[in-house]
Design a protein around this motif. Structure first.
Motif, short mmCIF file in Angstrom:
data_model
loop_
_atom_site.label_atom_id
_atom_site.label_comp_id
_atom_site.label_asym_id
_atom_site.label_seq_id
_atom_site.Cartn_x
_atom_site.Cartn_y
_atom_site.Cartn_z
N GLU A 393 0.82 -1.23 0.08
CA GLU A 393 -0.06 0.05 -0.06
C GLU A 393 0.78 1.25 -0.07
N ASP A 394 2.08 1.23 0.66
CA ASP A 394 2.98 2.42 1.02
C ASP A 394 3.61 2.38 -0.49
N ILE A 395 3.96 1.29 -0.95
CA ILE A 395 4.71 1.45 -2.36
C ILE A 395 3.64 2.41 -3.48
N ILE A 396 2.27 1.78 -3.64
CA ILE A 396 1.16 2.37 -4.51
C ILE A 396 1.04 3.78 -4.20
N GLU A 397 0.82 4.30 -2.90
CA GLU A 397 0.50 5.78 -2.52
C GLU A 397 1.61 6.51 -2.81
N GLY A 398 3.06 6.05 -2.26
CA GLY A 398 4.05 6.68 -2.62
C GLY A 398 4.38 7.00 -4.06
N ILE A 399 4.50 6.03 -4.87
CA ILE A 399 4.58 6.25 -6.16
C ILE A 399 3.59 7.04 -7.22
N ASP A 400 2.25 6.82 -6.64
CA ASP A 400 1.44 7.41 -7.11
C ASP A 400 1.53 9.10 -6.86
N ARG A 401 1.92 9.36 -5.65
CA ARG A 401 2.25 10.85 -5.35
C ARG A 401 3.40 11.32 -6.30
N VAL A 402 4.34 10.74 -6.45
CA VAL A 402 5.57 10.92 -7.28
C VAL A 402 5.01 11.27 -8.51
N ALA A 403 4.23 10.30 -9.15
CA ALA A 403 3.68 10.48 -10.58
C ALA A 403 2.77 11.85 -10.60
N ALA A 404 1.92 11.91 -9.59
CA ALA A 404 1.09 13.16 -9.85
C ALA A 404 1.67 14.33 -9.56
N PHE A 405 2.92 14.43 -8.86
CA PHE A 405 3.64 15.66 -8.63
C PHE A 405 4.44 16.10 -9.81
N LEU A 406 5.09 15.11 -10.50
CA LEU A 406 5.66 15.38 -11.60
C LEU A 406 4.78 15.43 -12.68
N ALA A 407 3.67 15.39 -12.87
CA ALA A 407 2.71 15.39 -13.87
C ALA A 407 2.14 16.88 -13.97
N GLY A 408 2.56 17.60 -12.62
CA GLY A 408 2.02 18.89 -12.48
C GLY A 408 0.59 19.20 -12.52
#
Length: 408
Positions: A393-408
């Motif tokens: 769950e932490d992997i999913i949430e963490g990488i989703d945050r990175v993806a959303a942040f970089l997608a701007g």
């Protein structure tokens, strides 16, 4: 009469040059920052530390509890380790290398890091050079420098699976080259050298009379069809010039127990034992008994953890590969993924110009509340290291945050 001021000029640092030159562990620093932010109430997800999230298997803990009640373990024991543990380690290394390892060739240390420092201190002199394939674990260069020697990084990028070629190693070799470091499975990349690569590099080292310092602490953590191959299995003729390092921390979820070891020629182990006798004496007897239970007990818990890491490996690679600007080689060992993020550098991200992977990691931590370790810490700028030794769950949430942040 000599005054204090004369003995200690104001211009001289209070800290010795040797110790003052040590850089703090980047991985532990990132982990500490993430934990401090979490303690302050921020929902940080940390991919920084190489620490399994599983508890130590119950049979190991039970052995330690029993050992704590035994008065034999309340006293000093032999510097090199409890005889039973050295015998178990000799048997384990014999099984993975097909060599006959004598227990006298084994030294038990306070974690793998002590074994790393003692290995370099025992065989290196000031002026020596050590070939250090990069990306490399952050402690190697510091340990090499403390011996008075110098590291010579040999960088292998994502395009070659983070594995150096013999041609690259040969180009870096000089008449001062004393040793070669191998770490397979690798921290930080998760790369595993194939049996053919291990043999080719090992025979090259043998031909040039080099010491091989081989860190095999992740040997139980390989995935798919990739086997673990010890350099002493591939090139047994290296036995007289190889120091093998290991520990219980990673495969048995025992990072806090601090039990590592070094295995090598008798004269090297005797000398390293002399050093350890003045440095720390022996390892905590209770922890040694726990390590013995780990090595000789049931292997099912280790396999369960390996399968969980494998599942997480596939999950994090899939998610990171979907992020624009990330190039993600698939790791085949350990529990790290090491994406190349150089395509993102030089860009403006959320109004901030990011020119290095250190700056990128800082922005991701501050804005997305996700902690990763920048490639500069491993001699490989333009990368980030993510540990997947944490829950799905932490992997999913963490990488989703990175993806959303970089997608701007």
């Amino acid at each position: 009469m000599t005054t204090d001021d004369a003995r200690t000029p104001a211009s001289r640092s209070r800290i010795s040059q040797r110790i003052g030159a040590i850089e703090p562990s980047a991985t532990l620093a990132v982990d500490a920052t993430a934990k401090a932010l979490k303690a302050a109430g921020r929902p940080v997800i940390g991919f920084g530390a190489g620490e399994p999230d599983f508890p130590t298997p119950a049979h190991i803990v039970d052995a330690a509890v029993e050992a704590a009640r035994d008065p034999r373990n309340h006293r000093y024991s032999a510097t090199a380790g409890l005889p039973e543990l050295r015998e178990a380690l000799a048997a384990s290394v014999s099984a993975t290398t097909s060599l006959e390892i004598d227990p006298a060739q084994v030294l038990v240390s306070n974690g793998g890091k002590q074994a790393v420092f003692q290995a370099f201190a025992t065989v290196l002199d000031p002026g020596d050079e050590v070939l250090l394939p990069a990306p490399y674990w952050t402690t190697y260069p510091e340990a090499i420098r403390q011996s008075g020697a110098a590291e010579v990084p040999v960088l292998a990028g994502a395009d070659q699976g983070y594995v150096p070629t013999v041609a690259q190693l040969e180009a870096a070799r000089t008449d001062r080259t004393r040793a070669l470091v191998l770490c397979s499975p690798s921290n930080p990349t998760g790369a595993v050298l194939s049996p053919e690569q291990v043999e080719e590099i090992g025979r090259w080292a043998l031909d040039h009379g080099l010491w091989v310092i081989t860190d095999e602490i992740y040997q139980s953590l390989t995935y798919g069809d990739m086997p673990f191959t010890s350099v002493l299995k591939a090139v047994p003729e290296l036995a007289d010039t190889t120091i093998l390092l290991g520990g219980v921390a990673k495969s048995f979820a025992m990072t806090g127990w601090r039990v590592g070891w070094m295995v090598g020629p008798l004269d090297v182990i005797k000398a390293a034992s002399n050093l350890q006798s003045h440095l720390t004496s022996h390892v905590n007897n209770i922890a040694q008994r726990a390590a013995l239970a780990a090595l000789t007990g049931p292997k099912e818990p280790v396999e369960e953890m390996r399968l969980a890491f494998d599942r997480r490996r596939q999950l994090i690679v899939e998610k990171l590969s979907a992020i624009d600007g990330f190039t993600v080689p698939t790791p085949t060992g350990a529990f790290y993924v090491f994406p190349d993020v150089s395509q993102l550098l030089g860009r403006e991200i959320r109004g901030r110009k990011v020119t290095t992977s250190t700056e990128l990691a800082t922005v991701i931590l501050e804005e997305a509340e996700v902690a990763a370790v920048p490639g500069e810490a491993f001699g490989a700028p333009g990368h980030l290291r993510f540990s997947y030794a944490l829950g799905d769950e932490d992997i999913i949430e963490g990488i989703d945050r990175v993806a959303a942040f970089l997608a701007g």
